[in-house]
Write a protein that holds these residues in place. Structure first.
Motif, PDB file in Angstrom:
ATOM      1  N   LYS A 101      23.271 -13.725  28.878  1.00  0.00           N
ATOM      2  CA  LYS A 101      22.112 -13.249  29.034  1.00  0.00           C
ATOM      3  C   LYS A 101      20.805 -14.071  28.580  1.00  0.00           C
ATOM      4  O   LYS A 101      19.830 -13.881  29.285  1.00  0.00           O
ATOM      5  CB  LYS A 101      21.988 -11.987  28.458  1.00  0.00           C
ATOM      6  N   GLU A 161      22.275  -5.036  38.628  1.00  0.00           N
ATOM      7  CA  GLU A 161      22.094  -5.122  36.971  1.00  0.00           C
ATOM      8  C   GLU A 161      20.623  -4.343  36.644  1.00  0.00           C
ATOM      9  O   GLU A 161      20.591  -3.578  35.952  1.00  0.00           O
ATOM     10  CB  GLU A 161      21.905  -6.417  36.366  1.00  0.00           C
ATOM     11  N   LYS A 186      28.777 -11.800  26.799  1.00  0.00           N
ATOM     12  CA  LYS A 186      27.710 -11.180  27.450  1.00  0.00           C
ATOM     13  C   LYS A 186      26.392 -11.351  27.094  1.00  0.00           C
ATOM     14  O   LYS A 186      25.537 -11.622  27.983  1.00  0.00           O
ATOM     15  CB  LYS A 186      27.949  -9.599  27.660  1.00  0.00           C
ATOM     16  N   GLN A 222      31.819  -9.079  24.510  1.00  0.00           N
ATOM     17  CA  GLN A 222      30.554  -8.450  23.924  1.00  0.00           C
ATOM     18  C   GLN A 222      29.556  -9.764  23.781  1.00  0.00           C
ATOM     19  O   GLN A 222      28.444  -9.707  24.136  1.00  0.00           O
ATOM     20  CB  GLN A 222      30.538  -7.383  22.969  1.00  0.00           C
TER      21      GLN A 222
END
Ligand SMILES: Nc1nc2c(ncn2[C@@H]2O[C@H](COP(=O)(O)OP(=O)(O)O)[C@@H](O)[C@H]2O)c(=O)[nH]1
Ligand SMILES: [Mg+2]
Length: 437
Positions: free
Chosen positions: A18, A384, A14, A11
Motif C-alpha cells: 500500500k 478497493e 498488504k 498482513q
C-alpha cells in the motif's frame, strides 16, 4: 528456480504494498539467512531484476527498509545512485510510515571498503559483517526522516523485485452489460416502475453526503438520461451559503415535459465536519422520518422542532424517506474527516433501525477508476475504493453503486447512462425488497 519463502506475513505484505501509488507484486530474490550476508551475493541475485525493495527484519517483528526504483549499482561503484522514486519505510503490526526521497541525487549508495554497507541516504544503513546484518538508523535531510528511536538488532535481510501488478482483473467481479438494448431495458424498468407497497405511489430517495460529493449532479444526471440531453438545472449550489440548504424534492419525468415517474429524489444541505458547517444528524433524521415539510430551510443554530413552521407531527408514508442514498466522491474518500465518517455511521445505524434501505452512490468513478468505463468492475483500485466506501458507511459491498455524473459534457453517452440507470433501478428494487414485509 527456487526462490524460497519470505519471512513476511500476508498482513505485513498488504501494508507494505500500500506504500506504492500503484498496485505492485513482490517477488523474493535474496534472503540473507539463506544466501549469506554479502553485498556481492545481493548484487548477483538482483542483477537485471528491475525495481528492488530492501527489507531488514527487526527482532520485534517490524520491518525497516528502502525502495530503489533504479538499478542496483555494481559493487565498485562508489558514487551515489540517483533515484526520484526511492523511499524508506518502517512497517510494524500497527503502523506503516514511509518517507519519500527529498534529495534524489543521494538516494542510495554502497560502501565496499572496510565496511560493507548498503545505505539509503544516511538514514538507513545495512552493514554486512561476520555473516549477519547490522542496521544503523539515523535522521537525515536526504529523506527528511523522523524515525522513532530504534535499538533493535536485525534478524534477516531480504530483497524483493517490485513489479507492476496492473489494475485489471482477468474477469469482472460484477456483471454489467454495456449494450444499447440493456440501456433501453433499464430505462423501461425505471419509467414503468410502480411501487409494490400499498398506499405509496412515489418512492422518495434522500441524497446525503458531504458538500461537493455530487448529490445535486446526480439528480441532474438522472434527468439528463431520460431527457436524452444533459440538463443542468441550477440545483447545484443553491442556498445563501452556496449550498443546498432547503429540503427540495425533484420529481423525475419520463421524458421532457412528460409524466413524473415513481421516483422522487430529495436534495438537502451537505453533511459537514461539524453540526455548524453542515446538516446535523438530528435534522437529517427529521427529514428521513418525514417531519420536515417541503422547502423547509435548515439552520444550523435552530434544529427542526415540533414547533418549527410546517413541522409534520404524524407524517404519512408518502411524506417519509423510503431509501437513503449516501453520496461519496471516490477521489476524496481518503480525505474525509473522522467526524464525517462518524456521522455517516450514525445515519446508517439510525436508518437501519427505521428499516430504511440504504445505498452508497460512489461518484467521480471516471476519475478514480479505469480509463475505460467498461472495466469498472474489473479494476482492483476501484473495487478497493468501493470497499472503503462500504466500510465507511457500514453497508455491504453490494450496496455500493459506482456512478459518473454528467459534470462537464454536453451530450449523454451510453456507458454513463447505463451506470446511472442501473443505480436508479437499484434504488427502486431495494425499496421493494425492504417494504416486502
Ligand atoms: N468528474 C465528475 N465531476 C462530478 C461528478 N459528480 C459531481 N461532479 C462535480 O463536482 C462538483 C460538485 O457537485 P455537486 O453536485 O454540486 O455536489 P453536491 O454538493 O453534493 O450537491 C460539481 O462541479 C460537479 O460538476 C462526477 O461523477 N464526475
Ligand atoms: Mg448540492
Amino acid at each position: 528456480m527456487d526462490f524460497g519463502i519470505s519471512r513476511m506475513d500476508l498482513q505485513t505484505e498488504k501494508r507494505l504494498v500500500k506504500l506504492f501509488s500503484s498496485r505492485v507484486n513482490l517477488c523474493l530474490l535474496y534472503q540473507g539467512s539463506r544466501h549469506g550476508f554479502s553485498i556481492c551475493t545481493i548484487q548477483e541475485k538482483t542483477q537485471k531484476q528491475g525495481n528492488l525493495i530492501f527489507l531488514a527484519y527487526l527482532e520485534s517483528g517490524a520491518i525497516m527498509g528502502g525502495y530503489l526504483g533504479g538499478k542496483f549499482p555494481s559493487l565498485h561503484y562508489s558514487e551515489c545512485v540517483q533515484d526520484k522514486k526511492a523511499f524508506v519505510f518502517l512497517v510494524s503490526q500497527n503502523t506503516a510510515i514511509h518517507f519519500p526521497v527529498v534529495d534524489a541525487c543521494q538516494a542510495f549508495h554502497i560502501k565496499s571498503n572496510e565496511t560493507k554497507m548498503i545505505s539509503f541516504g544516511e538514514c538507513l544503513n545495512m552493514e554486512m559483517k561476520n555473516d549477519s546484518c547490522f542496521v544503523k538508523v539515523g535522521n537525515d535531510a536526504v529523506y527528511n526522516t523522523s524515525w522513532p528511536e530504534i535499538t533493535e538488532s536485525c534478524v534477516d535481510v531480504e530483497v524483493h523485485r517490485v513489479q507492476d501488478a496492473g489494475d485489471l482483473m482477468l474477469l469482472p467481479w460484477r456483471e454489467m452489460s454495456w449494450t444499447e438494448i440493456y440501456r433501453e431495458n433499464l430505462k423501461k424498468d425505471l419509467v414503468s416502475y410502480k411501487p409494490d407497497i400499498v398506499g405509496l405511489s412515489q418512492v422518495r430517495a434522500l441524497l446525503l453526503g458531504p458538500v461537493g460529493a455530487g448529490k445535486s449532479s446526480f439528480i441532474n444526471s438522472i434527468k439528463s438520461v431520460l431527457c436524452r440531453h444533459v440538463v443542468n438545472l441550477p440545483i447545484t449550489g443553491s442556498g445563501s451559503d452556496g449550498f443546498t440548504s432547503k429540503l427540495k424534492s425533484y420529481p423525475i419525468r419520463a421524458e421532457k415535459g412528460g409524466q413524473p415517474i415513481a421516483l422522487t429524489l430529495c436534495d438537502l444541505k451537505g453533511l459537514g465536519d461539524t453540526e455548524e458547517t453542515g446538516l446535523s444528524l438530528h435534522d437529517a433524521l427529521a427529514v428521513i422520518k418525514g417531519h420536515a415539510p417541503e422547502g423547509y430551510k435548515f439552520q444550523s443554530k435552530a434544529p427542526l422542532q415540533p414547533n418549527s413552521p410546517g413541522y409534520r407531527v404524524d407524517p404519512a408514508l408518502q411524506d417519509k424517506i423510503h431509501c437513503v442514498l449516501f453520496v461519496l466522491d471516490a477521489c476524496r474518500l481518503h480525505s474525509y474527516s473522522k467526524e464525517l465518517k462518524d456521522t455517516l455511521k450514525k445515519l446508517h445505524w439510525e436508518s437501519s433501525d427505521l428499516g430504511i434501505p440504504q445505498l452508497v452512490l460512489l461518484t467521480h468513478v471516471e476519475l478514480a477508476g479505469p480509463s475505460d468505463m467498461h472495466n469498472i468492475y474489473a479494476s482492483h483500485n476501484l473495487r478497493e475504493k468501493m470497499e472503503e466506501a462500504a466500510e465507511m458507511v457500514g453497508v455491504p459491498l453490494f450496496s455500493v453503486l459506482p456512478v459518473k455524473n454528467y459534470a462537464s459534457e454536453l451530450n449523454v453517452d451510453y456507458d454513463t447512462d447505463i451506470l446511472l440507470l442501473s443505480a436508479a433501478c437499484q434504488i427502486l428494487h431495494s425499496v421493494d425488497y425492504a417494504f416486502e414485509d
